[in-house]
Scaffold this motif. Structure first.
Motif, PDB file in Angstrom:
ATOM      1  N   LYS A   1     -84.577 -75.427  -5.418  1.00 49.62           N
ATOM      2  CA  LYS A   1     -84.669 -74.507  -4.291  1.00 49.62           C
ATOM      3  C   LYS A   1     -84.151 -75.143  -3.000  1.00 49.62           C
ATOM      4  CE  LYS A   1     -87.171 -71.073  -6.211  1.00 49.62           C
ATOM      5  NZ  LYS A   1     -88.447 -71.546  -6.701  1.00 49.62           N
ATOM      6  N   PHE A   2     -83.626 -74.281  -2.141  1.00 45.89           N
ATOM      7  CA  PHE A   2     -83.285 -74.694  -0.786  1.00 45.89           C
ATOM      8  C   PHE A   2     -84.547 -74.628   0.075  1.00 45.89           C
ATOM      9  CE2 PHE A   2     -79.280 -72.929  -2.476  1.00 45.89           C
ATOM     10  CZ  PHE A   2     -78.421 -73.994  -2.225  1.00 45.89           C
ATOM     11  N   GLY A   3     -84.454 -75.168   1.274  1.00 42.13           N
ATOM     12  CA  GLY A   3     -85.552 -75.055   2.214  1.00 42.13           C
ATOM     13  C   GLY A   3     -86.105 -76.393   2.660  1.00 42.13           C
ATOM     14  N   PHE A   4     -86.794 -76.369   3.792  1.00 43.04           N
ATOM     15  CA  PHE A   4     -87.458 -77.554   4.320  1.00 43.04           C
ATOM     16  C   PHE A   4     -88.716 -77.837   3.499  1.00 43.04           C
ATOM     17  CE2 PHE A   4     -85.321 -75.633   8.001  1.00 43.04           C
ATOM     18  CZ  PHE A   4     -84.633 -76.734   8.505  1.00 43.04           C
ATOM     19  N   ARG A   5     -89.002 -79.103   3.295  1.00 42.34           N
ATOM     20  CA  ARG A   5     -90.317 -79.444   2.768  1.00 42.34           C
ATOM     21  C   ARG A   5     -91.342 -79.137   3.856  1.00 42.34           C
ATOM     22  NH1 ARG A   5     -88.003 -84.864   0.273  1.00 42.34           N
ATOM     23  NH2 ARG A   5     -87.623 -84.154  -1.868  1.00 42.34           N
ATOM     24  N   LEU A   6     -92.541 -78.836   3.425  1.00 46.48           N
ATOM     25  CA  LEU A   6     -93.560 -78.429   4.387  1.00 46.48           C
ATOM     26  C   LEU A   6     -93.779 -79.491   5.460  1.00 46.48           C
ATOM     27  CD1 LEU A   6     -95.336 -75.943   4.818  1.00 46.48           C
ATOM     28  CD2 LEU A   6     -97.148 -77.103   3.557  1.00 46.48           C
ATOM     29  N   GLU A   7     -93.760 -80.756   5.042  1.00 50.07           N
ATOM     30  CA  GLU A   7     -94.015 -81.828   6.014  1.00 50.07           C
ATOM     31  C   GLU A   7     -92.859 -82.026   7.003  1.00 50.07           C
ATOM     32  OE1 GLU A   7     -92.651 -83.870   2.122  1.00 50.07           O
ATOM     33  OE2 GLU A   7     -93.909 -82.164   2.704  1.00 50.07           O
ATOM     34  N   GLU A   8     -91.689 -81.459   6.704  1.00 50.55           N
ATOM     35  CA  GLU A   8     -90.532 -81.557   7.602  1.00 50.55           C
ATOM     36  C   GLU A   8     -90.449 -80.384   8.568  1.00 50.55           C
ATOM     37  OE1 GLU A   8     -87.318 -83.365   4.367  1.00 50.55           O
ATOM     38  OE2 GLU A   8     -87.442 -81.196   4.670  1.00 50.55           O
ATOM     39  N   THR A   9     -91.197 -79.335   8.294  1.00 48.91           N
ATOM     40  CA  THR A   9     -90.925 -78.052   8.944  1.00 48.91           C
ATOM     41  C   THR A   9     -91.268 -78.037  10.427  1.00 48.91           C
ATOM     42  OG1 THR A   9     -91.299 -76.956   6.815  1.00 48.91           O
ATOM     43  CG2 THR A   9     -91.269 -75.573   8.767  1.00 48.91           C
ATOM     44  N   GLU A  10     -92.379 -78.655  10.814  1.00 51.19           N
ATOM     45  CA  GLU A  10     -92.712 -78.625  12.243  1.00 51.19           C
ATOM     46  C   GLU A  10     -91.632 -79.311  13.078  1.00 51.19           C
ATOM     47  OE1 GLU A  10     -96.089 -79.884  15.554  1.00 51.19           O
ATOM     48  OE2 GLU A  10     -96.610 -79.966  13.413  1.00 51.19           O
ATOM     49  N   GLN A  11     -91.147 -80.435  12.612  1.00 52.84           N
ATOM     50  CA  GLN A  11     -90.093 -81.118  13.370  1.00 52.84           C
ATOM     51  C   GLN A  11     -88.826 -80.268  13.417  1.00 52.84           C
ATOM     52  OE1 GLN A  11     -90.475 -84.033  15.191  1.00 52.84           O
ATOM     53  NE2 GLN A  11     -88.560 -83.223  16.027  1.00 52.84           N
ATOM     54  N   ALA A  12     -88.511 -79.607  12.306  1.00 51.64           N
ATOM     55  CA  ALA A  12     -87.335 -78.730  12.288  1.00 51.64           C
ATOM     56  C   ALA A  12     -87.509 -77.580  13.285  1.00 51.64           C
ATOM     57  CB  ALA A  12     -87.099 -78.178  10.883  1.00 51.64           C
TER      58      ALA A  12
END
Length: 234
Positions: free
Chosen positions: A131-142
């Motif tokens: 799957k594409f997408g940010f990992r949950l732990e990366e998402t806030e910074q993104a």
């Protein structure tokens, strides 16, 4: 067939909302019309649907010209950076922003057109390699990195849950993303209006609604024919 299927889907949405004490108006049904001919889309349109989801930029561009101009087109598939300029002034919402580089390209093209583009960040909650997408732990910074772009407005989050035999198996995925979504709302990040949560497809949209989805993406349940994105039916 489309009209009858829509009645079934609508009833299930209403029942899912009732089970969680939610108002039906909190959930938008997106009819996933990828690969479907204009006549089938018109049938859904005549039944009152105005939000349609497409996986490919070319299909949005082609159907945009053929169908009523009050249709709200949603880009729900993986978006390549070289296709951004074709779709940003046609889609009301891009659900599938899966990298800061893609957001940079959207910002660049939106600035050229003098528009602001509404987006969701795609989150790979289950951390599936396919799957594409940010990992949950990366998402806030993104979110924080993308929020500084003046021609982009972050409206919320999207996920594609794993393909499972029993939709209940995806409840933890939806619950986890909703908890993160609520956390992001509380942080009040500038230029982030966290009010959309796109999750749930034909096999699990009722569970997604129970766990807070505000947008559900239903294709097979409306149009009847089975199509897949990787392992996932819409």
């Amino acid at each position: 067939m489309v009209k009858e299927n829509l009645l079934i889907v609508e009833n299930r949405i209403e029942e899912a909302c009732k089970r969680r004490g939610r108002d039906r108006s909190e959930v938008t049904l997106i009819a996933v019309s990828k690969t479907k001919p204009a006549d089938m889309i018109r049938e859904a349109y005549q039944s009152g649907i105005r939000d349609f989801g497409e996986n490919k930029v070319q299909e949005i561009c082609d159907k945009y010209e053929q169908l009523p101009d009050d249709i709200r087109w949603h880009m729900i598939g993986h978006l390549q950076r070289n296709k951004v300029k074709q779709v940003i002034d046609k889609a009301v919402l891009i659900h599938s922003v899966d990298s800061v580089r893609l957001a940079e390209q959207i910002e660049e093209e939106a600035a050229k057109k003098g528009i602001c583009v509404d987006i969701l960040l795609e989150v790979n909650v289950a951390d599936e390699e396919s799957k594409f997408g940010f990992r949950l732990e990366e998402t806030e910074q993104a979110i924080r990195d993308i929020s500084v772009f003046p021609h982009i407005s972050i409206k919320g989050l999207m996920t594609i849950a794993p393909f499972v035999e029993n939709s209940e198996q995806n409840r933890p995925v939806f619950k986890e993303l909703n908890q993160f979504y609520v956390d992001m709302q509380r942080k009040n990040i500038d230029n982030v209006n966290m009010n959309m949560l796109s999750m749930g497809m034909t096999g699990d949209y009722e569970i997604a609604i129970e766990e807070g989805a505000t947008l559900v993406r239903v294709g097979t349940g409306i149009f009847g024919t089975r199509y897949k994105i990787g392992e996932n039916e819409v």
